[in-house]
Write an enzyme that holds these catalytic residues in place. Structure first.
Site, PDB file in Angstrom:
ATOM      1  N   SER A  48       0.661  -1.199  -0.132  1.00  0.00           N
ATOM      2  CA  SER A  48       0.075   0.227  -0.008  1.00  0.00           C
ATOM      3  C   SER A  48       0.981   1.203   0.038  1.00  0.00           C
ATOM      4  O   SER A  48       1.541   1.585  -0.844  1.00  0.00           O
ATOM      5  CB  SER A  48      -0.862   0.003   1.059  1.00  0.00           C
ATOM      6  OG  SER A  48      -1.881   0.745   1.120  1.00  0.00           O
ATOM      7  N   ASP A  67     -10.784  -4.683  -4.553  1.00  0.00           N
ATOM      8  CA  ASP A  67     -10.070  -3.885  -3.562  1.00  0.00           C
ATOM      9  C   ASP A  67     -10.731  -2.490  -3.470  1.00  0.00           C
ATOM     10  O   ASP A  67     -10.787  -1.644  -4.676  1.00  0.00           O
ATOM     11  CB  ASP A  67      -8.761  -3.638  -3.859  1.00  0.00           C
ATOM     12  CG  ASP A  67      -7.832  -2.718  -2.793  1.00  0.00           C
ATOM     13  OD1 ASP A  67      -8.295  -1.892  -2.034  1.00  0.00           O
ATOM     14  OD2 ASP A  67      -6.461  -3.246  -2.599  1.00  0.00           O
ATOM     15  N   HIS A 119      -8.394  -5.339  -0.002  1.00  0.00           N
ATOM     16  CA  HIS A 119      -7.152  -4.704   0.224  1.00  0.00           C
ATOM     17  C   HIS A 119      -6.275  -5.532   1.106  1.00  0.00           C
ATOM     18  O   HIS A 119      -4.972  -4.965   1.752  1.00  0.00           O
ATOM     19  CB  HIS A 119      -7.197  -3.361   1.100  1.00  0.00           C
ATOM     20  CG  HIS A 119      -6.074  -2.394   0.793  1.00  0.00           C
ATOM     21  ND1 HIS A 119      -5.702  -2.024  -0.806  1.00  0.00           N
ATOM     22  CD2 HIS A 119      -5.349  -1.753   1.738  1.00  0.00           C
ATOM     23  CE1 HIS A 119      -4.489  -1.115  -0.314  1.00  0.00           C
ATOM     24  NE2 HIS A 119      -4.409  -1.159   0.820  1.00  0.00           N
TER      25      HIS A 119
END
Length: 216
Positions: free
Chosen positions: A106, A155, A186
């Site tokens: 991320s 996601d 995610h």
């Protein structure tokens, strides 16, 4: 070790020249990502960096204005800092920069991607887990990196079309890119970790004394 970030270091085997440089996502930390390194490639030397920016008390590596909208000035600051931290950490540990593999999730993946575009030589290999790159990719020189992108097709933070565009843009810029995707969000799944572990295992190592390429 790096004086620029707090780090957690996991010494590797003497016969493994690779170094994993680990960057966590928002809310994660260096300790948790050092633990992930143990799972991804046991016996490989690993250096996990701790983000230096807090968002609602959670560490990350650069500021954002809101979800998917980055503070580009701070991203530039963080990119330069990461470049210096990687070089310092590798030199301090006596590790070969050519054998470095940057692994980020991320926010950490986004910063690695930014460094790849700004200084391609600093990122010979990278694992970008659920990256969100909401800006145009402009590579000043052809990218020679070996990259694995992992993503979830559902996601809610990283829209799937942006992953497709990222992979295409990196390939057009000269990077060799593999994509692992799944029907998820995610979060990082066990199957995703297994795919990363397999990708790392299959990467060839450069045997410096002979110049030959050997498998890990």
């Amino acid at each position: 070790m790096s004086d620029l970030y707090e780090t957690v270091v996991i010494p590797g085997r003497a016969d493994d020249p690779r170094t994993l440089l680990m960057l966590h996502g928002t809310g994660g930390d260096a300790e948790s990502f050092a633990g992930l390194a143990r799972v991804l490639s046991p016996g490989t030397h690993a250096i996990a960096f701790q983000g230096d920016v807090l968002e609602n008390g959670m560490p990350r590596f650069f500021r954002r204005l809101r979800e998917g909208v980055y503070d580009m000035d701070d991203l530039a600051r963080a990119t330069g800092k990461l470049e210096n931290a990687v070089a310092e950490a590798l030199a301090g540990a006596g590790r070969d920069p050519a054998q470095a593999i940057l692994v980020g999730f991320s926010n950490g993946a986004n910063l690695i991607a930014s460094l790849l575009l700004a200084e391609p030589k600093a990122v010979p290999r990278a694992v970008l887990m659920h990256p969100l790159i909401p800006f145009e990719i402009k590579a000043e020189v052809p990218l020679g990196a070996d990259v694995l992108v992992t993503a979830g097709r559902r996601d809610p933070i990283v829209p799937w079309p942006m992953i497709v565009r990222l992979v295409e843009d990196l390939r057009q810029a000269g990077a060799s890119v593999d994509l692992y995707d799944r029907d998820g969000g995610h979060e990082v799944s066990e199957a995703e970790i297994a795919a990363i572990r397999d990708w790392l295992r299959r990467r060839p190592l450069v045997d410096r004394p002979s110049g030959q390429v050997v498998n890990s």
